[in-house]
Design an enzyme around this catalytic site. Sequence first.
Site, PDB file in Angstrom:
ATOM      1  N   THR A 149       0.781  -1.148   0.091  1.00  0.00           N
ATOM      2  CA  THR A 149       0.164  -0.096   0.142  1.00  0.00           C
ATOM      3  C   THR A 149       0.863   1.067  -0.073  1.00  0.00           C
ATOM      4  O   THR A 149       0.364   2.191   0.138  1.00  0.00           O
ATOM      5  CB  THR A 149      -0.925  -0.121   1.263  1.00  0.00           C
ATOM      6  OG1 THR A 149      -0.217   0.227   2.458  1.00  0.00           O
ATOM      7  CG2 THR A 149      -1.902  -1.355   1.148  1.00  0.00           C
ATOM      8  N   TYR A 193       0.342  -4.597   3.360  1.00  0.00           N
ATOM      9  CA  TYR A 193       1.314  -4.150   4.176  1.00  0.00           C
ATOM     10  C   TYR A 193       1.884  -2.761   3.722  1.00  0.00           C
ATOM     11  O   TYR A 193       1.594  -2.335   2.651  1.00  0.00           O
ATOM     12  CB  TYR A 193       2.630  -5.072   4.273  1.00  0.00           C
ATOM     13  CG  TYR A 193       3.394  -5.368   3.018  1.00  0.00           C
ATOM     14  CD1 TYR A 193       4.324  -4.458   2.622  1.00  0.00           C
ATOM     15  CD2 TYR A 193       2.910  -6.333   1.772  1.00  0.00           C
ATOM     16  CE1 TYR A 193       5.164  -4.322   1.567  1.00  0.00           C
ATOM     17  CE2 TYR A 193       3.554  -6.061   0.641  1.00  0.00           C
ATOM     18  CZ  TYR A 193       4.609  -5.288   0.426  1.00  0.00           C
ATOM     19  OH  TYR A 193       5.348  -5.473  -0.819  1.00  0.00           O
ATOM     20  N   CYS A 194       2.270  -2.180   4.788  1.00  0.00           N
ATOM     21  CA  CYS A 194       2.892  -0.727   4.711  1.00  0.00           C
ATOM     22  C   CYS A 194       4.238  -0.784   5.799  1.00  0.00           C
ATOM     23  O   CYS A 194       4.475  -1.549   6.375  1.00  0.00           O
ATOM     24  CB  CYS A 194       1.998   0.303   4.948  1.00  0.00           C
ATOM     25  SG  CYS A 194       1.000   0.188   6.495  1.00  0.00           S
ATOM     26  N   THR A 195       4.866   0.601   5.842  1.00  0.00           N
ATOM     27  CA  THR A 195       5.917   0.678   6.758  1.00  0.00           C
ATOM     28  C   THR A 195       5.826   0.323   8.188  1.00  0.00           C
ATOM     29  O   THR A 195       6.216  -0.600   8.679  1.00  0.00           O
ATOM     30  CB  THR A 195       6.524   2.026   6.459  1.00  0.00           C
ATOM     31  OG1 THR A 195       6.496   2.543   5.149  1.00  0.00           O
ATOM     32  CG2 THR A 195       7.996   2.240   7.193  1.00  0.00           C
ATOM     33  N   ILE A 222       6.361  -3.312   8.032  1.00  0.00           N
ATOM     34  CA  ILE A 222       7.545  -3.961   7.607  1.00  0.00           C
ATOM     35  C   ILE A 222       8.565  -3.925   8.656  1.00  0.00           C
ATOM     36  O   ILE A 222       9.497  -4.653   8.726  1.00  0.00           O
ATOM     37  CB  ILE A 222       8.085  -3.040   6.323  1.00  0.00           C
ATOM     38  CG1 ILE A 222       7.001  -3.222   5.238  1.00  0.00           C
ATOM     39  CG2 ILE A 222       9.453  -3.780   6.034  1.00  0.00           C
ATOM     40  CD1 ILE A 222       7.096  -2.253   4.140  1.00  0.00           C
TER      41      ILE A 222
END
Length: 319
Positions: A149, A193-195, A222
């Site tokens: 994302t 998922y994202c940071t 992540i």
Amino acid sequence: MTDTLHTPRPKTPSPETNGQFLVAALYHFVSFERFADFRQPLQAVCDANQVKGTLLIAHEGINGTIAGPPDGIKAVLAFLRSQPEFKDLEHKESWASSMPFLRMKVRLKKEIVTMGVEDIDPNKVVGTYVAPKDWNALISDPDTLVIDTRNDYETAIGTFRGAIDPKTKSFRDFPEWVKNNTGLHNKPKIAMYCTGGIRCEKATAFMKEQGFDEVYHLKGGILKYLEEMPEEQSLWDGACFVFDDRVSVTHGLKEGEHTLCHACRQPLTPEDLTSPHHEEGVACVHCHDTRTEEDRMRYRQRQQQIELAKKRGERHLGS
């Protein structure tokens, strides 16, 4: 949110970290109607504890990353958790070898992460959280469609194997991308998922409202995966872009090798720095052909001021 992350107390850097500054990434969705009155007290606590970074506060909660001496970060987190709205605040820790922020900014915002879709509330509807230890099995399932994302400049330096890259320029583009890709319904499971996890709070809520039933997202993002997953078992390739002067981190949340182009803000690899199109502070392989000579003259003047500040032992605001 039903799950909680373990949030360890700040500790003295181990020899492996080689870091002097503790970095805390945090967010929390909650009804926070008094957010405007909270800005000044929060700014004061950060300043008093030599903590720098950016914290966004809005009616829907708080989001941001801060860095400072371990005791200073501990004090700010304790202050936040002393507020009724943030008693369950979670955070993720890493280390920086130098202060990764120039100043402390507490900003009032309409949203703590901007997707631009009204009435998306992760406290009411959200995807299923998946712990890092269970993530590999989910994304390796042939019935799972994996979606990154983040934005294009973030995905360019690292991603999970087999993930779809929407190539968005902004998180605001994500809802339209979903609506234009009807093939996303071809598999029963969606894993996102994202940071650090915050974008997926809204992205999974949006997907649920669009009729997707099985929607999952990586708990802690992540950053938590890179912290907990042994590199030899990892399905992550590359580095993870972070929004501070470290630019990227790798497995174990070690600082990556990337730098930032101050002309276009794109992350640069060591190989990018050897390109004939690279001129520090002025142009890089990504923006050389998109900037005018007038732009370059302006950037060169700024770079000269940055170099002069370095010689004086100072840090220029534009660096």
